[in-house]
Design an enzyme around this catalytic site. Structure first.
Site, PDB file in Angstrom:
ATOM      1  N   HIS A  13      39.500 -36.048   0.505  1.00 16.09           N
ATOM      2  CA  HIS A  13      38.586 -35.819   1.623  1.00 16.09           C
ATOM      3  C   HIS A  13      37.744 -37.081   1.824  1.00 16.09           C
ATOM      4  O   HIS A  13      37.087 -37.534   0.889  1.00 16.09           O
ATOM      5  CB  HIS A  13      37.684 -34.627   1.329  1.00 16.09           C
ATOM      6  CG  HIS A  13      38.432 -33.364   1.070  1.00 16.09           C
ATOM      7  ND1 HIS A  13      38.606 -32.390   2.041  1.00 16.09           N
ATOM      8  CD2 HIS A  13      39.050 -32.900  -0.047  1.00 16.09           C
ATOM      9  CE1 HIS A  13      39.304 -31.382   1.527  1.00 16.09           C
ATOM     10  NE2 HIS A  13      39.584 -31.671   0.264  1.00 16.09           N
ATOM     11  N   HIS A 189      44.743 -25.556   1.667  1.00 17.71           N
ATOM     12  CA  HIS A 189      44.135 -25.342   0.359  1.00 17.71           C
ATOM     13  C   HIS A 189      44.356 -23.889  -0.059  1.00 17.71           C
ATOM     14  O   HIS A 189      44.034 -22.962   0.691  1.00 17.71           O
ATOM     15  CB  HIS A 189      42.632 -25.608   0.414  1.00 17.71           C
ATOM     16  CG  HIS A 189      42.265 -27.066   0.472  1.00 17.71           C
ATOM     17  ND1 HIS A 189      42.703 -27.898   1.473  1.00 17.71           N
ATOM     18  CD2 HIS A 189      41.494 -27.824  -0.362  1.00 17.71           C
ATOM     19  CE1 HIS A 189      42.210 -29.120   1.264  1.00 17.71           C
ATOM     20  NE2 HIS A 189      41.477 -29.103   0.155  1.00 17.71           N
ATOM     21  N   GLU A 192      43.192 -22.361  -5.781  1.00 18.04           N
ATOM     22  CA  GLU A 192      42.189 -23.146  -6.499  1.00 18.04           C
ATOM     23  C   GLU A 192      41.112 -22.185  -6.994  1.00 18.04           C
ATOM     24  O   GLU A 192      41.096 -21.801  -8.156  1.00 18.04           O
ATOM     25  CB  GLU A 192      41.592 -24.223  -5.587  1.00 18.04           C
ATOM     26  CG  GLU A 192      40.542 -25.087  -6.273  1.00 18.04           C
ATOM     27  CD  GLU A 192      39.821 -26.019  -5.306  1.00 18.04           C
ATOM     28  OE1 GLU A 192      39.171 -26.955  -5.794  1.00 18.04           O
ATOM     29  OE2 GLU A 192      39.887 -25.796  -4.082  1.00 18.04           O
ATOM     30  N   ASP A 271      37.899 -35.346  -4.345  1.00 18.48           N
ATOM     31  CA  ASP A 271      36.590 -35.880  -3.947  1.00 18.48           C
ATOM     32  C   ASP A 271      36.084 -36.721  -5.119  1.00 18.48           C
ATOM     33  O   ASP A 271      35.182 -36.301  -5.856  1.00 18.48           O
ATOM     34  CB  ASP A 271      35.604 -34.747  -3.652  1.00 18.48           C
ATOM     35  CG  ASP A 271      36.117 -33.785  -2.599  1.00 18.48           C
ATOM     36  OD1 ASP A 271      36.014 -34.104  -1.403  1.00 18.48           O
ATOM     37  OD2 ASP A 271      36.618 -32.702  -2.977  1.00 18.48           O
TER      38      ASP A 271
END
EC number: 3.5.4.2
Length: 332
Positions: A13, A189, A192, A271
Site C-alpha cells: 500500500h 484481501h 487475514e 505496509d
C-alpha cells in the site's frame, strides 16, 4: 543470502510505505500534529483498528500531486536499491479525495513518481486501485465504476482492502464484476483477520487470480487443495502477519505448509515501516523460515507470472530473472 536475488512485489500500500521521518516532515510542512501517531521515529498503533487510524493519518499528510509523486518515487528507488525489478502499488483515490485532491490528480501524481523512478533505476511498476471495505459497498462500487471509465496505462488492477470483518464479500461482488468486465486484474484481501471462510467467499464470489494474504486458508485442508488446483496466487506478507498477530511467530506461520501443498505464493511487505520491515527483510524472513534461494527465486517468478502487466513487459521481466540465474525451477 537473499540480498543478491532479484525481487518482485505485488502487495504494498503506497501510503503504508511512507517512512515515519517523511511523514513527520510532511506533517510539519502542513502544520499538523503527528505526536499521536509517531513517537521515537516509529508509528504508534496497538491493533488493526488503531493501525487503520494511523494509516489514515499518514495518508492525510500527502496533499498534492507533488507529494504523491515524491512518495512513489522514493519507495520505488528504495526497492530498486535492493534488486527489485517489479512492483505493484495499491493506491486508494479515497485518500486523495479526503484531502481535497481529485482521484485523477492523485493518480497523476503517483504516475509521475513511478515514471521518474523507472527512468532513474529501470524498475517497472503498475498501480492497483483499492476500494476501501470499511467505507461500505456503495463506495467500493462507486470506485469500480470510476475505474471502468478512467483509463490510465499504469493502472492494471482492482482490489479491496480495509477492515476485513465488515460486511459480506457478497455485498462487494458487483464492484469486482464491473472491474473485471473493464479488463482489470482482480485481487482481494481475505484470510487475514478472518478465517478460511473469507478466502472461500472470495473465490466463489469475486473469482480473483490472486488473494492478498489468504494465509488463514490453512485452517481448511479442502480449501488449500482448491487453491493449489486453481492456481490462485497468495500475496503473502510474513512480517505483517506477525505484527498484526495473525500468527504468533514465524514458526507457526503457514507459508511452508501452503507451498508444500502446492499453493502458489509470493513475498511482500504490505505496509513496511508500520511493521518494522521492508521487502528485502521479508525475503530474508522467507530464508529464515527454511526456503532456499531456488525456492525464493521461484516465488519471484510466480509474482511476475501473476502480475497485472502486459505480456511484453512480463516476458522482459522473466528474461531479466532468467539472465540473473533465476527462474530455472518450476514456479511455486
Amino acid at each position: 543470502m537473499t540480498a543478491s536475488l532479484l525481487k518482485a512485489e505485488l502487495h504494498c500500500h503506497i501510503e503504508g510505505a511512507a517512512p515515519p521521518a517523511l511523514v513527520a516532515a510532511q506533517a510539519e510542512k502542513y502544520g499538523i500534529d503527528a505526536s499521536s501517531f509517531i513517537r521515537n521515529g516509529s508509528y504508534v498503533w496497538e491493533d488493526f483498528t488503531s493501525f487503520i487510524a494511523a494509516y489514515d493519518f499518514v495518508a492525510s499528510v500527502f496533499r498534492t500531486e507533488e507529494d504523491f509523486a515524491a512518495l512513489a518515487e522514493a519507495y520505488l528507488i528504495e526497492l530498486a536499491g535492493v534488486n527489485t525489478i517489479y512492483s505493484e502499488l495499491f493506491v486508494s483515490p479515497d485518500h486523495g479525495e479526503a484531502v481535497g485532491l481529485s482521484a485523477e490528480a492523485y493518480i497523476e501524481g503517483l504516475a509521475e513518481g513511478i515514471v521518474a523512478a523507472r527512468i532513474k533505476t529501470g524498475i517497472e511498476c503498475r498501480m492497483v486501485i483499492i476500494g476501501e471495505r470499511h467505507l461500505g459497498p456503495e463506495n467500493v462500487l462507486r470506485r469500480a465504476k470510476w475505474l471502468a471509465d478512467y483509463h490510465h496505462p499504469l493502472i492494471t488492477g482492482f482490489n479491496m482492502a480495509g477492515e476485513e470483518r465488515m460486511n459480506r464479500v457478497a455485498d462487494y461482488a458487483p464492484a469486482f464484476d464491473i472491474a473485471r468486465e473493464a479488463g482489470y486484474g482482480i485481487t482481494i484481501h481475505a484470510g487475514e483477520l478472518c478465517g478460511a471462510f473469507s478466502v472461500r467467499d472470495a473465490l466463489d464470489l469475486v473469482r480473483p487470480s490472486r488473494i492478498g494474504h489468504g494465509v488463514r486458508a490453512i485452517e481448511d485442508a479442502d480449501l488449500v487443495q482448491r487453491l493449489a488446483d486453481e492456481g490462485v496466487v497468495l500475496e503473502v506478507c510474513p512480517a505483517s502477519n506477525i505484527a498484526l498477530k495473525v500468527f504468533e511467530d514465524y514458526a507457526s506461520h503457514p507459508m511452508r505448509d501452503l507451498t508444500d501443498a502446492g499453493v502458489r505464493v509470493c513475498i511482500n511487505s504490505d505496509d513496511p515501516p508500520f511493521f518494522a520491515t521492508s521487502l528485502a527483510n521479508d525475503y530474508a524472513i522467507a530464508a529464515s523460515m527454511g526456503f532456499s534461494d531456488v525456492e525464493i527465486d521461484a516465488m519471484t517468478r510466480t509474482a511476475i507470472e501473476a502480475a497485472f502487466v502486459d505480456e511484453a513487459t512480463r516476458q522482459n521481466l522473466l528474461q531479466r530473472l532468467q539472465a540473473a540465474g533465476s527462474g530455472d525451477e518450476a514456479a511455486i
